[in-house]
Design an enzyme around this catalytic site. Sequence first.
Site, PDB file in Angstrom:
ATOM      1  N   LYS A   1       4.071 -12.382  -0.853  1.00  0.00           N
ATOM      2  CA  LYS A   1       3.192 -11.363  -1.089  1.00  0.00           C
ATOM      3  C   LYS A   1       3.345 -10.402  -1.925  1.00  0.00           C
ATOM      4  CE  LYS A   1       3.547  -9.335   3.138  1.00  0.00           C
ATOM      5  NZ  LYS A   1       3.223  -8.858   4.679  1.00  0.00           N
ATOM      6  N   TYR A   2       4.790 -10.121  -2.427  1.00  0.00           N
ATOM      7  CA  TYR A   2       5.103  -8.744  -3.102  1.00  0.00           C
ATOM      8  C   TYR A   2       5.533  -9.429  -4.502  1.00  0.00           C
ATOM      9  CZ  TYR A   2       4.808  -6.193   1.164  1.00  0.00           C
ATOM     10  OH  TYR A   2       4.241  -5.651   2.218  1.00  0.00           O
TER      11      TYR A   2
ATOM     12  N   ASP B   1      29.240  -0.483 -15.962  1.00  0.00           N
ATOM     13  CA  ASP B   1      28.280  -0.908 -17.018  1.00  0.00           C
ATOM     14  C   ASP B   1      28.605  -2.117 -17.772  1.00  0.00           C
ATOM     15  OD1 ASP B   1      27.091   1.213 -15.708  1.00  0.00           O
ATOM     16  OD2 ASP B   1      26.924   2.345 -17.596  1.00  0.00           O
TER      17      ASP B   1
ATOM     18  N   LYS C   1      37.509   1.446 -17.488  1.00  0.00           N
ATOM     19  CA  LYS C   1      36.475   1.619 -16.211  1.00  0.00           C
ATOM     20  C   LYS C   1      35.146   1.646 -16.671  1.00  0.00           C
ATOM     21  CE  LYS C   1      34.670   4.600 -15.057  1.00  0.00           C
ATOM     22  NZ  LYS C   1      33.782   5.915 -14.897  1.00  0.00           N
ATOM     23  N   THR C   2      34.177   1.089 -16.142  1.00  0.00           N
ATOM     24  CA  THR C   2      32.944   1.427 -15.743  1.00  0.00           C
ATOM     25  C   THR C   2      32.207   0.076 -15.238  1.00  0.00           C
ATOM     26  OG1 THR C   2      30.743   1.940 -16.977  1.00  0.00           O
ATOM     27  CG2 THR C   2      32.305   0.823 -18.325  1.00  0.00           C
TER      28      THR C   2
ATOM     29  N   GLY D   1      31.739   7.668 -13.513  1.00  0.00           N
ATOM     30  CA  GLY D   1      31.237   7.170 -12.205  1.00  0.00           C
ATOM     31  C   GLY D   1      32.285   6.200 -11.741  1.00  0.00           C
TER      32      GLY D   1
ATOM     33  N   MET E   1      21.543  -0.470 -12.484  1.00  0.00           N
ATOM     34  CA  MET E   1      22.332   0.487 -13.268  1.00  0.00           C
ATOM     35  C   MET E   1      22.999  -0.089 -14.662  1.00  0.00           C
ATOM     36  SD  MET E   1      24.658   3.181 -11.335  1.00  0.00           S
ATOM     37  CE  MET E   1      24.136   4.647 -10.457  1.00  0.00           C
ATOM     38  N   GLY E   2      23.337   0.834 -15.203  1.00  0.00           N
ATOM     39  CA  GLY E   2      23.852   0.358 -16.460  1.00  0.00           C
ATOM     40  C   GLY E   2      23.259   1.215 -17.755  1.00  0.00           C
ATOM     41  N   ARG E   3      23.896   2.257 -17.886  1.00  0.00           N
ATOM     42  CA  ARG E   3      22.917   3.280 -18.739  1.00  0.00           C
ATOM     43  C   ARG E   3      22.568   3.112 -20.030  1.00  0.00           C
ATOM     44  NH1 ARG E   3      25.139   8.662 -18.559  1.00  0.00           N
ATOM     45  NH2 ARG E   3      26.974   8.065 -17.302  1.00  0.00           N
TER      46      ARG E   3
ATOM     47  N   ASP F   1      33.320   7.331 -23.164  1.00  0.00           N
ATOM     48  CA  ASP F   1      33.545   8.614 -23.391  1.00  0.00           C
ATOM     49  C   ASP F   1      34.850   9.319 -23.015  1.00  0.00           C
ATOM     50  OD1 ASP F   1      31.133   9.264 -24.793  1.00  0.00           O
ATOM     51  OD2 ASP F   1      29.913   9.377 -22.934  1.00  0.00           O
TER      52      ASP F   1
ATOM     53  N   ARG G   1      32.823  14.404 -14.611  1.00  0.00           N
ATOM     54  CA  ARG G   1      32.341  14.067 -15.703  1.00  0.00           C
ATOM     55  C   ARG G   1      32.536  15.094 -16.886  1.00  0.00           C
ATOM     56  NH1 ARG G   1      29.719   9.358 -16.147  1.00  0.00           N
ATOM     57  NH2 ARG G   1      28.621   8.621 -14.581  1.00  0.00           N
TER      58      ARG G   1
ATOM     59  N   TYR H   1      24.004   2.783  -6.846  1.00  0.00           N
ATOM     60  CA  TYR H   1      25.206   3.384  -6.146  1.00  0.00           C
ATOM     61  C   TYR H   1      25.441   2.256  -5.258  1.00  0.00           C
ATOM     62  CZ  TYR H   1      23.752   7.472  -8.801  1.00  0.00           C
ATOM     63  OH  TYR H   1      23.113   8.292  -9.753  1.00  0.00           O
ATOM     64  N   GLU H   2      24.847   1.443  -4.798  1.00  0.00           N
ATOM     65  CA  GLU H   2      25.021   0.578  -3.846  1.00  0.00           C
ATOM     66  C   GLU H   2      26.381  -0.371  -4.430  1.00  0.00           C
ATOM     67  OE1 GLU H   2      22.499   0.987  -5.050  1.00  0.00           O
ATOM     68  OE2 GLU H   2      20.633   1.299  -3.541  1.00  0.00           O
TER      69      GLU H   2
HETATM   70  P1  FBP Z   1      30.322   5.475 -16.315  1.00  0.00           P
HETATM   71  O1  FBP Z   1      29.882   5.407 -17.684  1.00  0.00           O
HETATM   72  O2  FBP Z   1      30.885   6.818 -16.085  1.00  0.00           O
HETATM   73  O3  FBP Z   1      31.135   4.457 -15.636  1.00  0.00           O
HETATM   74  O4  FBP Z   1      29.073   5.509 -15.238  1.00  0.00           O
HETATM   75  C1  FBP Z   1      28.205   4.657 -15.233  1.00  0.00           C
HETATM   76  C2  FBP Z   1      27.198   4.924 -14.182  1.00  0.00           C
HETATM   77  O5  FBP Z   1      27.241   4.111 -13.111  1.00  0.00           O
HETATM   78  C3  FBP Z   1      25.613   4.396 -14.896  1.00  0.00           C
HETATM   79  O6  FBP Z   1      25.604   2.872 -14.783  1.00  0.00           O
HETATM   80  C4  FBP Z   1      24.868   5.389 -14.376  1.00  0.00           C
HETATM   81  O7  FBP Z   1      23.897   5.634 -15.265  1.00  0.00           O
HETATM   82  C5  FBP Z   1      25.691   6.862 -14.242  1.00  0.00           C
HETATM   83  O8  FBP Z   1      26.879   6.121 -13.943  1.00  0.00           O
HETATM   84  C6  FBP Z   1      25.140   7.573 -13.197  1.00  0.00           C
HETATM   85  O9  FBP Z   1      25.968   8.557 -12.771  1.00  0.00           O
HETATM   86  P2  FBP Z   1      25.586   9.805 -12.144  1.00  0.00           P
HETATM   87  O10 FBP Z   1      25.643   9.630 -10.594  1.00  0.00           O
HETATM   88  O11 FBP Z   1      27.011  10.776 -12.272  1.00  0.00           O
HETATM   89  O12 FBP Z   1      24.428  10.375 -12.835  1.00  0.00           O
END
Ligand code: FBP
Length: 564
Positions: free
Chosen positions: A245-246, A208, A205-206, A84, A253-255, A179, A148, A426-427
């Site tokens: 009200k909400y 996360d 890199k990440t 990512g 993100m952060g898988r 990975d 990937r 993605y933002e």
């Molecule tokens: P990486 O582990 O490759 O750095 O990606 C992290 C990440 O941004 C996660 O937070 C997210 O779950 C994933 O990529 C989403 O990737 P994709 O858009 O390829 O599904």
Amino acid sequence: MELSALQLTRYQYRPTCPRVLAQDLTAIDLALGEPTESLADQEALKALFKHTYGQALVQIVNCTGESTKNLGRKRTVGVILSGGQAPGGHNVIAGLYDGLKRGNRESRLYGFLGGPSGLIENKAQELTDAIIDAHRNTGGFDMIGSGRTKIETAEQFAASLKTAKQLQLDAVVIIGGDDSNTNAALLAEYFLSQGSSIQVVGCPKTIDGDLKNEYIEASFGFDTAVKTYSELIGNIERDVNSAKKYWHFIKLMGRSASHIALECALQTHPNVCFISEEVAHKQWSLSQVVDQICDSVVKRAAAQEPFGVVLIPEGLVEFIPEMKKLIQELNDTLAAHTGDALSQGTDPLTVLGTKLSKEARELLESLPKDIARQLLMDRDPHGNVQVSRIETDKLLISMVEQRLRQLKEQGRYNGQFSALGHFFGYEGRAAFPSNFDANYGYSLGLTAFVLIAAGLTGYMASVRNLADRAEDWAPGGVPLTMLMHLEQRHGAQKPVIQKALVDLNAAPFKAFAAARDIWAVTTSFLFPGSIQYFGPPELCDRPPKTLELERKCRTAPERGESRE
Ligand code: FBP
């Protein structure tokens, strides 16, 4: 193509790098540490990594230039962006490029297109001054693209070596997460096993933030991503505090690990934030998670504050024990059965029903249909469930609504609950890198060059002391095998770099845990605003709070203070 005012101005930014890398590179040396061991499973990893296991930690230091006396040799290097997007990636490539050219103007850098598949399929582009200059200090991975693909079959390894030989590469640099760096370790070992001297170096890199340990303090991209999300969360907090009200449920993100959610909580003080690692540690069930949100909703309604913000880490569902078990069973079942029947539109429950345990099947059937379907979607090439596509925010909203209805019937709640779901991911992945990430990425690229010039392979570039000023950062290299252990993947034991989860005993989590009960009831929002690129260093160059808290904790004992 029209360029924004910020892009044009950011081209002029000169990243700050560690003092030792800013000087004449022939005046540096490598200090070698003791041989290292892997995190666990030492005997198995020794057997798998016969040529690269156990190398020493290295530090780049001022000296005679002995280890890097070949620094000025003409070299050809290939670079891969893997996984990512993460802000700062272009700067890693720029740092590597500048290092190569500082060593020898004739050196060349190829960018493999579209990630690791570019290496396998020999799709590469030579990077020039013009290409590099057009991407300095910019976000995204659009310079060469990413992917990937996992290099795993014998054919893929052989094809990678063939490409590297065809391009007459001295080294390959893989910029990726856990990975992808596992792939770097495997490739380094494979090249040596085939009698090739082509080196492989990884860079962390990440967004996360889960590629970290004692030697890798952070991955680049985390800082910009969390600052981007925190700006958005802060804006939403100010909006709810105005409209009153909400309830906003924000999945971040952060898988796997919850570093992003934790850092955003420290930066914005939401009413509720879950840390998946705590959920797993305390074995909270899905309904206990829901009850905690309801508790805050009920108390805030009673205090005439019928609004709030809930932060949900993307990977939460995988950490709730009953859900984790279900996902594990699904992973193994999907790996064992090709999934053809699923893709042909057959009802997944019918196909999988007989193969899952009774509890797993019942849980799957009890979930809203959309969520059950999302759990069955294709795994990524590393065998991970694609948690970014599971709408946990919606799952929790619907369960909270249900529970609040019950509480209303029991006379324990009489407020209005109106919730909105968001997913911020993605933002933040391709934003203009913060000064921290611009400096860090560039320093990693330069460091990777020095490791290559020193003839090392199977290493990850590391830059330490990141909570200090960039001039004081300490560059070096960590043997990749040192970060590895065996893990169950696709139904088999595989060597992998261990993911770093949130440490529940460390300062960042403790700071959050100490404040959250107050945040749950009162409105204590913090509005960090947008990333600042120009201005005083204390505003523009600050590292993430996580790093500041970790450093404070590391240095406290040295000053004789308590860690608490
Ligand atoms: P990486 O582990 O490759 O750095 O990606 C992290 C990440 O941004 C996660 O937070 C997210 O779950 C994933 O990529 C989403 O990737 P994709 O858009 O390829 O599904």
